[in-house]
Design a protein around this motif. Structure first.
Motif, PDB file in Angstrom:
ATOM      1  N   THR A 141       0.843  -1.199   0.000  1.00  0.00           N
ATOM      2  CA  THR A 141       0.000   0.000   0.000  1.00  0.00           C
ATOM      3  C   THR A 141       0.877   1.249   0.000  1.00  0.00           C
ATOM      4  O   THR A 141       0.609   2.207  -0.729  1.00  0.00           O
ATOM      5  CB  THR A 141      -0.943  -0.002   1.221  1.00  0.00           C
ATOM      6  OG1 THR A 141      -1.755  -1.167   1.165  1.00  0.00           O
ATOM      7  CG2 THR A 141      -1.829   1.228   1.217  1.00  0.00           C
ATOM      8  N   ILE A 149       2.384   1.755  -3.429  1.00  0.00           N
ATOM      9  CA  ILE A 149       1.373   2.316  -4.339  1.00  0.00           C
ATOM     10  C   ILE A 149       1.228   3.816  -4.096  1.00  0.00           C
ATOM     11  O   ILE A 149       1.241   4.618  -5.032  1.00  0.00           O
ATOM     12  CB  ILE A 149       0.017   1.591  -4.158  1.00  0.00           C
ATOM     13  CG1 ILE A 149       0.128   0.152  -4.659  1.00  0.00           C
ATOM     14  CG2 ILE A 149      -1.101   2.338  -4.882  1.00  0.00           C
ATOM     15  CD1 ILE A 149      -1.074  -0.708  -4.307  1.00  0.00           C
ATOM     16  N   ASP A 150       1.115   4.211  -2.836  1.00  0.00           N
ATOM     17  CA  ASP A 150       0.972   5.631  -2.508  1.00  0.00           C
ATOM     18  C   ASP A 150       2.190   6.429  -2.944  1.00  0.00           C
ATOM     19  O   ASP A 150       2.061   7.524  -3.505  1.00  0.00           O
ATOM     20  CB  ASP A 150       0.749   5.816  -1.005  1.00  0.00           C
ATOM     21  CG  ASP A 150      -0.629   5.343  -0.559  1.00  0.00           C
ATOM     22  OD1 ASP A 150      -1.528   5.239  -1.423  1.00  0.00           O
ATOM     23  OD2 ASP A 150      -0.798   5.089   0.653  1.00  0.00           O
ATOM     24  N   TRP A 164       2.297   6.684  -7.001  1.00  0.00           N
ATOM     25  CA  TRP A 164       1.342   7.627  -7.570  1.00  0.00           C
ATOM     26  C   TRP A 164       1.555   9.043  -7.039  1.00  0.00           C
ATOM     27  O   TRP A 164       1.339  10.025  -7.756  1.00  0.00           O
ATOM     28  CB  TRP A 164      -0.097   7.160  -7.344  1.00  0.00           C
ATOM     29  CG  TRP A 164      -0.403   5.974  -8.212  1.00  0.00           C
ATOM     30  CD1 TRP A 164      -0.629   4.703  -7.808  1.00  0.00           C
ATOM     31  CD2 TRP A 164      -0.469   5.953  -9.640  1.00  0.00           C
ATOM     32  NE1 TRP A 164      -0.843   3.886  -8.889  1.00  0.00           N
ATOM     33  CE2 TRP A 164      -0.756   4.632 -10.033  1.00  0.00           C
ATOM     34  CE3 TRP A 164      -0.324   6.910 -10.628  1.00  0.00           C
ATOM     35  CZ2 TRP A 164      -0.897   4.257 -11.356  1.00  0.00           C
ATOM     36  CZ3 TRP A 164      -0.470   6.528 -11.961  1.00  0.00           C
ATOM     37  CH2 TRP A 164      -0.749   5.218 -12.312  1.00  0.00           C
ATOM     38  N   ASP A 194      -6.110   8.987  -7.717  1.00  0.00           N
ATOM     39  CA  ASP A 194      -6.818   8.486  -6.529  1.00  0.00           C
ATOM     40  C   ASP A 194      -7.610   7.227  -6.858  1.00  0.00           C
ATOM     41  O   ASP A 194      -7.609   6.257  -6.085  1.00  0.00           O
ATOM     42  CB  ASP A 194      -7.748   9.563  -5.959  1.00  0.00           C
ATOM     43  CG  ASP A 194      -7.001  10.708  -5.296  1.00  0.00           C
ATOM     44  OD1 ASP A 194      -5.811  10.523  -4.949  1.00  0.00           O
ATOM     45  OD2 ASP A 194      -7.604  11.790  -5.139  1.00  0.00           O
ATOM     46  N   LYS A 208      -5.205   4.313  -7.275  1.00  0.00           N
ATOM     47  CA  LYS A 208      -4.725   3.840  -5.967  1.00  0.00           C
ATOM     48  C   LYS A 208      -5.781   2.966  -5.297  1.00  0.00           C
ATOM     49  O   LYS A 208      -5.473   1.909  -4.742  1.00  0.00           O
ATOM     50  CB  LYS A 208      -4.365   5.027  -5.064  1.00  0.00           C
ATOM     51  CG  LYS A 208      -3.065   5.684  -5.473  1.00  0.00           C
ATOM     52  CD  LYS A 208      -2.480   6.777  -4.632  1.00  0.00           C
ATOM     53  CE  LYS A 208      -3.125   7.563  -3.652  1.00  0.00           C
ATOM     54  NZ  LYS A 208      -2.373   8.643  -3.044  1.00  0.00           N
ATOM     55  N   GLN A 209      -7.033   3.408  -5.360  1.00  0.00           N
ATOM     56  CA  GLN A 209      -8.116   2.621  -4.759  1.00  0.00           C
ATOM     57  C   GLN A 209      -8.261   1.270  -5.455  1.00  0.00           C
ATOM     58  O   GLN A 209      -8.428   0.238  -4.793  1.00  0.00           O
ATOM     59  CB  GLN A 209      -9.452   3.386  -4.837  1.00  0.00           C
ATOM     60  CG  GLN A 209      -9.538   4.558  -3.904  1.00  0.00           C
ATOM     61  CD  GLN A 209     -10.837   5.344  -4.091  1.00  0.00           C
ATOM     62  OE1 GLN A 209     -11.585   5.108  -5.025  1.00  0.00           O
ATOM     63  NE2 GLN A 209     -11.075   6.282  -3.183  1.00  0.00           N
ATOM     64  N   GLN A 241      -5.949  -0.422  -7.102  1.00  0.00           N
ATOM     65  CA  GLN A 241      -4.811  -1.277  -6.761  1.00  0.00           C
ATOM     66  C   GLN A 241      -4.931  -1.794  -5.332  1.00  0.00           C
ATOM     67  O   GLN A 241      -4.608  -2.946  -5.051  1.00  0.00           O
ATOM     68  CB  GLN A 241      -3.495  -0.527  -6.977  1.00  0.00           C
ATOM     69  CG  GLN A 241      -3.179  -0.362  -8.451  1.00  0.00           C
ATOM     70  CD  GLN A 241      -1.865   0.355  -8.694  1.00  0.00           C
ATOM     71  OE1 GLN A 241      -1.340   1.032  -7.826  1.00  0.00           O
ATOM     72  NE2 GLN A 241      -1.345   0.214  -9.903  1.00  0.00           N
ATOM     73  N   ASN A 242      -5.388  -0.960  -4.426  1.00  0.00           N
ATOM     74  CA  ASN A 242      -5.590  -1.419  -3.046  1.00  0.00           C
ATOM     75  C   ASN A 242      -6.680  -2.486  -2.980  1.00  0.00           C
ATOM     76  O   ASN A 242      -6.552  -3.467  -2.236  1.00  0.00           O
ATOM     77  CB  ASN A 242      -5.930  -0.245  -2.125  1.00  0.00           C
ATOM     78  CG  ASN A 242      -4.709   0.591  -1.787  1.00  0.00           C
ATOM     79  OD1 ASN A 242      -3.597   0.074  -1.703  1.00  0.00           O
ATOM     80  ND2 ASN A 242      -4.905   1.882  -1.602  1.00  0.00           N
TER      81      ASN A 242
END
Length: 169
Positions: free
Chosen positions: A16, A19-20, A23, A147, A150-151, A153-154
């Motif tokens: 996570t 990923i953050d 991006w 955003d 990211k969501q 991928q999470n």
């Protein structure tokens, strides 16, 4: 069993965070590029202001030069007419000479240059404003997409965790 769950949780947090970071870095790169474009536009406007100042200064000098020239021409004309009063009508000749010495065309050229420069500067400012508005809109759209990515991928990460038989135990 608890150790495996703790390890999975640590790995999940690291993924996570990756990923953050990825991006976030992408979005920051776009913001930096936008900032560079803003600086280039500011420098362009500063150059226009400098050119306008140069044109205005030149025009002022030209006007002063024209005024002095008119004074000198008038003095010369008066002196010449005084000296040559007995030789016929020199008024026409001196008038033509005075017209030849006039700097009105140069003055008008600089006035037209100043006006066209002001119009060009106004158009440039308008174009820059529109570009900045467009860039802001694009940046907002990219931010929203980042955003969402990211969501997604999470969520994929969570789905993988749920469907992995090793992680279910």
């Amino acid at each position: 069993m608890a150790a495996v769950k703790n390890e999975v949780k640590v790995v999940e947090e690291k993924v996570t965070n990756v990923i953050d970071v990825f991006w976030g870095g992408f979005l920051n790169s776009i913001k930096i590029f936008q900032s560079l474009q803003n600086r280039v536009e500011e420098k362009s406007l500063e150059a226009f202001e400098g050119q306008l100042e140069l044109i205005e200064t030149t025009l002022e000098q030209l006007i002063k030069f024209e005024e002095e020239s008119k004074k000198l021409t008038a003095e010369w004309k008066a002196n010449l007419q005084e000296v040559l009063t007995g030789y016929g009508n020199l008024t026409e000749w001196t008038d033509k000479f005075e017209e030849a010495l006039a700097f009105s065309p140069s003055k008008k050229t600089f006035e037209a240059l100043s006006e066209s420069h002001a119009q060009l500067e106004s158009a440039l400012k308008e174009a820059i404003g529109q570009r900045q508005k467009n860039r802001a809109e694009v940046l907002d759209a990219i931010g929203e997409n980042v955003d969402q990515l990211k969501q997604i991928q999470n969520n994929v990460l969570k789905t993988l965790k749920l469907n992995n038989p090793l992680l279910v135990k």
